[in-house]
Design an enzyme around this catalytic site. Structure first.
Site, PDB file in Angstrom:
ATOM      1  N   LYS A  10      26.267 -33.981  -1.224  1.00  0.00           N
ATOM      2  CA  LYS A  10      26.804 -35.316  -1.524  1.00  0.00           C
ATOM      3  C   LYS A  10      27.390 -35.360  -2.944  1.00  0.00           C
ATOM      4  O   LYS A  10      28.510 -35.815  -3.149  1.00  0.00           O
ATOM      5  CB  LYS A  10      25.701 -36.387  -1.391  1.00  0.00           C
ATOM      6  CG  LYS A  10      25.010 -36.405  -0.033  1.00  0.00           C
ATOM      7  CD  LYS A  10      23.930 -37.481   0.045  1.00  0.00           C
ATOM      8  CE  LYS A  10      22.734 -37.245  -0.847  1.00  0.00           C
ATOM      9  NZ  LYS A  10      21.894 -36.088  -0.498  1.00  0.00           N
TER      10      LYS A  10
ATOM     11  N   ARG B  82      19.368 -45.862   0.967  1.00  0.00           N
ATOM     12  CA  ARG B  82      18.447 -44.901   1.558  1.00  0.00           C
ATOM     13  C   ARG B  82      17.423 -45.571   2.462  1.00  0.00           C
ATOM     14  O   ARG B  82      16.585 -44.890   3.039  1.00  0.00           O
ATOM     15  CB  ARG B  82      17.688 -44.186   0.449  1.00  0.00           C
ATOM     16  CG  ARG B  82      18.236 -42.822   0.096  1.00  0.00           C
ATOM     17  CD  ARG B  82      17.480 -42.375  -1.146  1.00  0.00           C
ATOM     18  NE  ARG B  82      17.302 -40.978  -1.245  1.00  0.00           N
ATOM     19  CZ  ARG B  82      18.061 -40.203  -2.015  1.00  0.00           C
ATOM     20  NH1 ARG B  82      19.066 -40.679  -2.682  1.00  0.00           N
ATOM     21  NH2 ARG B  82      17.787 -38.926  -2.094  1.00  0.00           N
TER      22      ARG B  82
ATOM     23  N   ARG C 273      20.168 -24.423  -7.133  1.00  0.00           N
ATOM     24  CA  ARG C 273      21.045 -25.357  -7.866  1.00  0.00           C
ATOM     25  C   ARG C 273      20.758 -25.414  -9.366  1.00  0.00           C
ATOM     26  O   ARG C 273      19.627 -25.393  -9.804  1.00  0.00           O
ATOM     27  CB  ARG C 273      20.875 -26.771  -7.295  1.00  0.00           C
ATOM     28  CG  ARG C 273      21.540 -27.832  -8.164  1.00  0.00           C
ATOM     29  CD  ARG C 273      21.605 -29.167  -7.520  1.00  0.00           C
ATOM     30  NE  ARG C 273      20.323 -29.620  -7.010  1.00  0.00           N
ATOM     31  CZ  ARG C 273      20.195 -30.649  -6.190  1.00  0.00           C
ATOM     32  NH1 ARG C 273      21.267 -31.303  -5.771  1.00  0.00           N
ATOM     33  NH2 ARG C 273      19.010 -31.013  -5.771  1.00  0.00           N
TER      34      ARG C 273
ATOM     35  N   ARG D 221      16.459 -29.177 -11.727  1.00  0.00           N
ATOM     36  CA  ARG D 221      15.726 -30.426 -11.519  1.00  0.00           C
ATOM     37  C   ARG D 221      14.254 -30.183 -11.203  1.00  0.00           C
ATOM     38  O   ARG D 221      13.924 -29.259 -10.460  1.00  0.00           O
ATOM     39  CB  ARG D 221      16.383 -31.218 -10.374  1.00  0.00           C
ATOM     40  CG  ARG D 221      17.521 -32.071 -10.888  1.00  0.00           C
ATOM     41  CD  ARG D 221      18.360 -32.671  -9.823  1.00  0.00           C
ATOM     42  NE  ARG D 221      17.643 -33.239  -8.694  1.00  0.00           N
ATOM     43  CZ  ARG D 221      18.250 -33.795  -7.660  1.00  0.00           C
ATOM     44  NH1 ARG D 221      19.575 -33.871  -7.640  1.00  0.00           N
ATOM     45  NH2 ARG D 221      17.563 -34.279  -6.663  1.00  0.00           N
TER      46      ARG D 221
ATOM     47  N   ARG E 271      10.879 -34.868   0.254  1.00  0.00           N
ATOM     48  CA  ARG E 271      12.202 -35.514   0.236  1.00  0.00           C
ATOM     49  C   ARG E 271      12.824 -35.494   1.633  1.00  0.00           C
ATOM     50  O   ARG E 271      13.456 -36.455   2.059  1.00  0.00           O
ATOM     51  CB  ARG E 271      13.125 -34.815  -0.771  1.00  0.00           C
ATOM     52  CG  ARG E 271      12.797 -35.174  -2.208  1.00  0.00           C
ATOM     53  CD  ARG E 271      13.247 -34.112  -3.188  1.00  0.00           C
ATOM     54  NE  ARG E 271      14.689 -33.975  -3.276  1.00  0.00           N
ATOM     55  CZ  ARG E 271      15.293 -32.935  -3.851  1.00  0.00           C
ATOM     56  NH1 ARG E 271      14.582 -31.947  -4.365  1.00  0.00           N
ATOM     57  NH2 ARG E 271      16.610 -32.887  -3.902  1.00  0.00           N
TER      58      ARG E 271
HETATM   59  P1  AP5 Z   1      24.545 -31.134  -4.161  1.00  0.00           P
HETATM   60  O1  AP5 Z   1      25.978 -31.527  -4.090  1.00  0.00           O
HETATM   61  O2  AP5 Z   1      23.873 -31.217  -5.489  1.00  0.00           O
HETATM   62  O3  AP5 Z   1      23.705 -31.866  -3.013  1.00  0.00           O
HETATM   63  P2  AP5 Z   1      23.233 -33.365  -2.864  1.00  0.00           P
HETATM   64  O4  AP5 Z   1      23.413 -33.765  -1.451  1.00  0.00           O
HETATM   65  O5  AP5 Z   1      23.864 -34.217  -3.926  1.00  0.00           O
HETATM   66  O6  AP5 Z   1      21.694 -33.141  -3.124  1.00  0.00           O
HETATM   67  P3  AP5 Z   1      20.627 -33.915  -3.973  1.00  0.00           P
HETATM   68  O7  AP5 Z   1      19.409 -33.022  -4.028  1.00  0.00           O
HETATM   69  O8  AP5 Z   1      21.186 -34.363  -5.288  1.00  0.00           O
HETATM   70  O9  AP5 Z   1      20.328 -35.108  -3.065  1.00  0.00           O
HETATM   71  P4  AP5 Z   1      19.098 -35.960  -3.098  1.00  0.00           P
HETATM   72  O10 AP5 Z   1      19.494 -37.004  -2.159  1.00  0.00           O
HETATM   73  O11 AP5 Z   1      17.810 -35.288  -2.837  1.00  0.00           O
HETATM   74  O12 AP5 Z   1      18.973 -36.330  -4.661  1.00  0.00           O
HETATM   75  P5  AP5 Z   1      19.231 -37.658  -5.466  1.00  0.00           P
HETATM   76  O13 AP5 Z   1      19.611 -37.269  -6.827  1.00  0.00           O
HETATM   77  O14 AP5 Z   1      20.082 -38.602  -4.711  1.00  0.00           O
HETATM   78  O15 AP5 Z   1      24.458 -29.611  -3.619  1.00  0.00           O
HETATM   79  C1  AP5 Z   1      23.226 -28.911  -3.598  1.00  0.00           C
HETATM   80  C2  AP5 Z   1      23.493 -27.414  -3.905  1.00  0.00           C
HETATM   81  O16 AP5 Z   1      24.249 -26.840  -2.846  1.00  0.00           O
HETATM   82  C3  AP5 Z   1      24.303 -27.164  -5.188  1.00  0.00           C
HETATM   83  O17 AP5 Z   1      23.809 -26.021  -5.831  1.00  0.00           O
HETATM   84  C4  AP5 Z   1      25.742 -26.967  -4.688  1.00  0.00           C
HETATM   85  O18 AP5 Z   1      26.472 -26.098  -5.530  1.00  0.00           O
HETATM   86  C5  AP5 Z   1      25.509 -26.340  -3.314  1.00  0.00           C
HETATM   87  N1  AP5 Z   1      26.511 -26.748  -2.317  1.00  0.00           N
HETATM   88  C6  AP5 Z   1      27.023 -28.013  -2.131  1.00  0.00           C
HETATM   89  N2  AP5 Z   1      27.874 -28.023  -1.079  1.00  0.00           N
HETATM   90  C7  AP5 Z   1      27.874 -26.745  -0.584  1.00  0.00           C
HETATM   91  C8  AP5 Z   1      28.563 -26.125   0.510  1.00  0.00           C
HETATM   92  N3  AP5 Z   1      29.387 -26.822   1.306  1.00  0.00           N
HETATM   93  N4  AP5 Z   1      28.341 -24.807   0.734  1.00  0.00           N
HETATM   94  C9  AP5 Z   1      27.489 -24.102  -0.061  1.00  0.00           C
HETATM   95  N5  AP5 Z   1      26.823 -24.632  -1.130  1.00  0.00           N
HETATM   96  C10 AP5 Z   1      27.017 -25.941  -1.375  1.00  0.00           C
HETATM   97  O19 AP5 Z   1      17.761 -38.290  -5.463  1.00  0.00           O
HETATM   98  C11 AP5 Z   1      16.704 -37.711  -6.184  1.00  0.00           C
HETATM   99  C12 AP5 Z   1      15.475 -38.614  -6.125  1.00  0.00           C
HETATM  100  O20 AP5 Z   1      15.775 -39.878  -6.737  1.00  0.00           O
HETATM  101  C13 AP5 Z   1      14.983 -38.998  -4.718  1.00  0.00           C
HETATM  102  O21 AP5 Z   1      14.126 -38.020  -4.168  1.00  0.00           O
HETATM  103  C14 AP5 Z   1      14.261 -40.326  -4.994  1.00  0.00           C
HETATM  104  O22 AP5 Z   1      13.004 -40.115  -5.600  1.00  0.00           O
HETATM  105  C15 AP5 Z   1      15.165 -40.964  -6.034  1.00  0.00           C
HETATM  106  N6  AP5 Z   1      16.240 -41.808  -5.442  1.00  0.00           N
HETATM  107  C16 AP5 Z   1      17.588 -41.602  -5.552  1.00  0.00           C
HETATM  108  N7  AP5 Z   1      18.268 -42.559  -4.899  1.00  0.00           N
HETATM  109  C17 AP5 Z   1      17.336 -43.396  -4.360  1.00  0.00           C
HETATM  110  C18 AP5 Z   1      17.426 -44.548  -3.538  1.00  0.00           C
HETATM  111  N8  AP5 Z   1      18.619 -45.040  -3.147  1.00  0.00           N
HETATM  112  N9  AP5 Z   1      16.269 -45.144  -3.148  1.00  0.00           N
HETATM  113  C19 AP5 Z   1      15.064 -44.660  -3.544  1.00  0.00           C
HETATM  114  N10 AP5 Z   1      14.908 -43.562  -4.310  1.00  0.00           N
HETATM  115  C20 AP5 Z   1      16.047 -42.927  -4.708  1.00  0.00           C
END
Ligand code: AP5
Ligand code: ZN
Length: 217
Positions: A13, A88, A127, A161, A172
């Protein structure tokens, strides 16, 4: 146009959102990034958020809706908003709809990024992120250049992270299936859901998304 990128942790994402910002001048609203900023603040709220995030649980609806409300009310829209990691829960989805309506805006698409669970472990454990500009790297598929400098900003500090470990990832993923995946049905019923194959490489996924957004560029 305003879109949601929906998908499990590591689906890509953040990677795709950054490309859309670069290529279309859209604004990325990532609740994960906002919460990571909040935890740096050293406030009580920041400390509570850090504890919840590191374990892989969801932060309360009240906190994340408040963060998004602030951004939307401040008029952070660019040529459209990419909601990355928000909503979410169904409560967040309802709140988002109301917030946008208040501003005379609406959601155009919810894009589900589909990736198998086994791949997510590899994505997340490999990552790292540029501490200066947030560019996302991966040890195998997009390694930090040998000279140790970010390709985008030239920065030389990269973060891993605290929640990118096997234990948190399990929690997660569970949170995703239990609390977030019902949104797939929710947006399907609203007629704005589309899915992309997130297993393809980054440019291929980007062009699938571009095709979905094409008519509205
Ligand atoms: P990346 O693009 O970083 O993936 P992502 O989907 O953004 O993954 P996240 O781990 O950031 O998502 P998340 O939802 O767990 O975290 P968030 O920060 O929202 O890609 C991942 C890796 O793969 C990278 O190394 C990249 O290079 C590689 N890659 C990407 N695309 C690729 C491809 N096509 N092919 C190969 N490699 C690829 O949330 C973190 C925490 O915050 C949550 O657990 C929760 O505690 C809290 N939180 C955040 N939002 C909320 C909410 N709305 N409500 C409640 N809690 C929340
Ligand atoms: Zn950088």
């Amino acid at each position: 146009m305003n879109i949601i990128l929906l998908g499990p942790p590591g689906a890509g994402k953040g990677t795709q959102a950054r490309l859309l910002v670069e290529e279309r001048g859209m604004v990325q609203l990532s609740t994960g990034d906002m919460l990571r900023e909040a935890r740096q603040s050293g406030t009580d709220m920041g400390r509570r958020v850090a504890e919840v995030m590191d374990k892989g649980h969801l932060v309360t609806d009240e906190i994340v809706i408040g963060l998004i409300r602030e951004k939307i009310e401040a008029g952070a829209t660019g040529s459209g908003i990419i909601f990355d990691g928000f909503p979410r829960t169904l409560a967040q989805a309802d709140a988002l709809e109301a917030l946008l309506r208040e501003q005379g805006m609406r959601l155009d698409r919810a894009i589900e990024m589909q990736v198998d669970d086994e791949v997510l472990v590899d994505r997340v454990s490999g990552r790292s992120t540029c501490a200066t500009c947030g560019e996302v790297y991966h040890d195998r598929t997009k390694p930090v250049p040998e000279d140790g400098h970010c390709t985008v900003c030239g920065g030389s500090k990269f973060n891993r992270r605290a929640d990118d470990n096997a234990e948190s990832l399990k929690t997660r993923l569970l949170a995703y299936y239990k609390q977030t995946s019902p949104l797939i049905g929710y947006y399907h019923c609203k007629g704005i859901l589309a899915a992309v194959d997130g297993l393809r490489d980054v440019p291929q996924v980007a062009s699938e998304i571009a095709r979905l957004l094409g008519d509205h560029a």
